[in-house]
Design an enzyme around this catalytic site. Sequence first.
Site, PDB file in Angstrom:
ATOM      1  N   GLN A 273       1.036  -1.248   0.029  1.00 25.03           N
ATOM      2  CA  GLN A 273      -0.116  -0.028   0.238  1.00 25.03           C
ATOM      3  C   GLN A 273       0.939   1.373  -0.070  1.00 25.03           C
ATOM      4  O   GLN A 273       0.484   2.328  -0.121  1.00 25.03           O
ATOM      5  CB  GLN A 273      -0.881  -0.013   1.376  1.00 25.03           C
TER       6      GLN A 273
ATOM      7  N   ASP B 222       6.156   4.656  -1.437  1.00 23.78           N
ATOM      8  CA  ASP B 222       7.627   4.573  -1.379  1.00 23.78           C
ATOM      9  C   ASP B 222       8.226   3.691  -2.434  1.00 23.78           C
ATOM     10  O   ASP B 222       7.439   2.571  -2.476  1.00 23.78           O
ATOM     11  CB  ASP B 222       8.162   4.864  -0.077  1.00 23.78           C
TER      12      ASP B 222
ATOM     13  N   HIS C 128      -1.524   1.713  -4.189  1.00 30.29           N
ATOM     14  CA  HIS C 128      -1.781   3.015  -3.889  1.00 30.29           C
ATOM     15  C   HIS C 128      -0.898   3.956  -4.645  1.00 30.29           C
ATOM     16  O   HIS C 128      -1.072   5.214  -4.367  1.00 30.29           O
ATOM     17  CB  HIS C 128      -1.913   3.517  -2.521  1.00 30.29           C
TER      18      HIS C 128
HETATM   19  N1  APR Z   1       7.046  -2.293  12.061  1.00 33.67           N
HETATM   20  C1  APR Z   1       5.834  -2.714  11.732  1.00 33.67           C
HETATM   21  N2  APR Z   1       4.649  -2.203  11.887  1.00 33.67           N
HETATM   22  C2  APR Z   1       4.399  -0.936  12.341  1.00 33.67           C
HETATM   23  C3  APR Z   1       5.549  -0.164  12.888  1.00 33.67           C
HETATM   24  C4  APR Z   1       6.896  -1.055  12.653  1.00 33.67           C
HETATM   25  N3  APR Z   1       8.206  -0.544  12.920  1.00 33.67           N
HETATM   26  N4  APR Z   1       5.289   0.852  13.362  1.00 33.67           N
HETATM   27  C5  APR Z   1       4.125   0.967  13.355  1.00 33.67           C
HETATM   28  N5  APR Z   1       3.604  -0.113  12.676  1.00 33.67           N
HETATM   29  C6  APR Z   1       2.223  -0.648  12.386  1.00 33.67           C
HETATM   30  C7  APR Z   1       1.122   0.212  13.190  1.00 33.67           C
HETATM   31  O1  APR Z   1       0.796  -0.528  14.520  1.00 33.67           O
HETATM   32  C8  APR Z   1      -0.297  -0.150  12.437  1.00 33.67           C
HETATM   33  O2  APR Z   1      -0.607  -1.318  12.541  1.00 33.67           O
HETATM   34  O3  APR Z   1       2.030   0.070  10.987  1.00 33.67           O
HETATM   35  C9  APR Z   1       0.522  -0.036  10.759  1.00 33.67           C
HETATM   36  C10 APR Z   1       0.160   1.331  10.121  1.00 33.67           C
HETATM   37  O4  APR Z   1      -0.942   1.352   9.853  1.00 33.67           O
HETATM   38  P1  APR Z   1      -1.655   2.863   8.936  1.00 33.67           P
HETATM   39  O5  APR Z   1      -0.782   4.035   9.649  1.00 33.67           O
HETATM   40  O6  APR Z   1      -3.040   2.706   8.988  1.00 33.67           O
HETATM   41  O7  APR Z   1      -0.988   2.518   7.585  1.00 33.67           O
HETATM   42  P2  APR Z   1      -1.688   1.525   6.332  1.00 33.67           P
HETATM   43  O8  APR Z   1      -2.230   0.495   6.961  1.00 33.67           O
HETATM   44  O9  APR Z   1      -0.437   1.298   5.768  1.00 33.67           O
HETATM   45  O10 APR Z   1      -2.564   2.456   5.701  1.00 33.67           O
HETATM   46  C11 APR Z   1      -3.288   2.216   4.660  1.00 33.67           C
HETATM   47  O11 APR Z   1      -4.150   4.372   4.332  1.00 33.67           O
HETATM   48  O12 APR Z   1      -4.175   6.610   4.352  1.00 33.67           O
HETATM   49  C12 APR Z   1      -3.995   5.572   3.681  1.00 33.67           C
HETATM   50  O13 APR Z   1      -3.137   5.535   1.374  1.00 33.67           O
HETATM   51  C13 APR Z   1      -2.624   5.358   2.744  1.00 33.67           C
HETATM   52  O14 APR Z   1      -1.734   3.308   1.979  1.00 33.67           O
HETATM   53  C14 APR Z   1      -2.081   4.129   3.149  1.00 33.67           C
HETATM   54  C15 APR Z   1      -3.718   3.261   3.757  1.00 33.67           C
END
Ligand code: APR
Length: 230
Positions: free
Chosen positions: A86, A89, A104
Amino acid sequence: MKKLVILSGAGMSAESGLGTFRDQGGLWDQYKIEDVATPEAWEKDPGRVTDFYNMRRKECYAATPNQGHEEIAKLEKYYDVTVVTQNIDDLHERAGSTDVLHLHGEINKVKSAGPNAEKKYYQQNAWEVKMGEKCPEGYQLRPHVVWFGEAVPMLEKAARIIEKADLLVVVGTSLNVYPAAGLVDYVPSKADCYIIDPSEVTVPRKFDVIREKATTGLKKLSETLIRALD
Ligand code: APR
């Protein structure tokens, strides 16, 4: 070779210094989605949207892949690996992964904000896109990202890949955003499924939970997966 699919999210790149979205202090604490990541935001204030993604691009270009990205790339020696991410980068590619599908979009590309945008991508080498920078057809350039409310063109392709998985590793995603989060439903019932995340994430079926950050979690899992082939 067994088919190994990685489904990654923002947490995958957190240890490379790129912020996640929904963690405390994450990007969606600092910005409103409706101001920067929707077609309506672009209509209303393309300059603000452009600035937001310029910042994302600047951070991305300054970042380097972490050990987690590298572990995934190394697994290609042992498994038929596809990364479905998703993330916008390019850290998976820079770590050496050769089969990466971006659900995305990709921050290092821009496209026309005019009609047929999906068909025209341009590599963006400088971090900054300026207002007034146009495609050859005369339309303002916009980031090649999928905004909330837009279709996810790679979704079908990703579903077909996950349907063939022998193993699925979900890493660094809160699985909050659909349709991407629904992809885990396509994994065959016989596949081995793992989730790596330092926080609790609700998953729709049985996953082996590795409650760690991407770097340490992937190092451990990668050792296990390589050993399993002996
Ligand atoms: N290693 C692994 N996981 C981690 C770390 C780490 N160092 N730090 C944080 N996390 C976890 C968090 O606990 C959380 O479950 O990464 C997850 C990030 O979740 P989101 O911020 O919701 O990101 P994501 O799921 O990629 O979002 C999906 O939302 O806004 C949109 O388009 C954007 O692609 C993105 C989509």
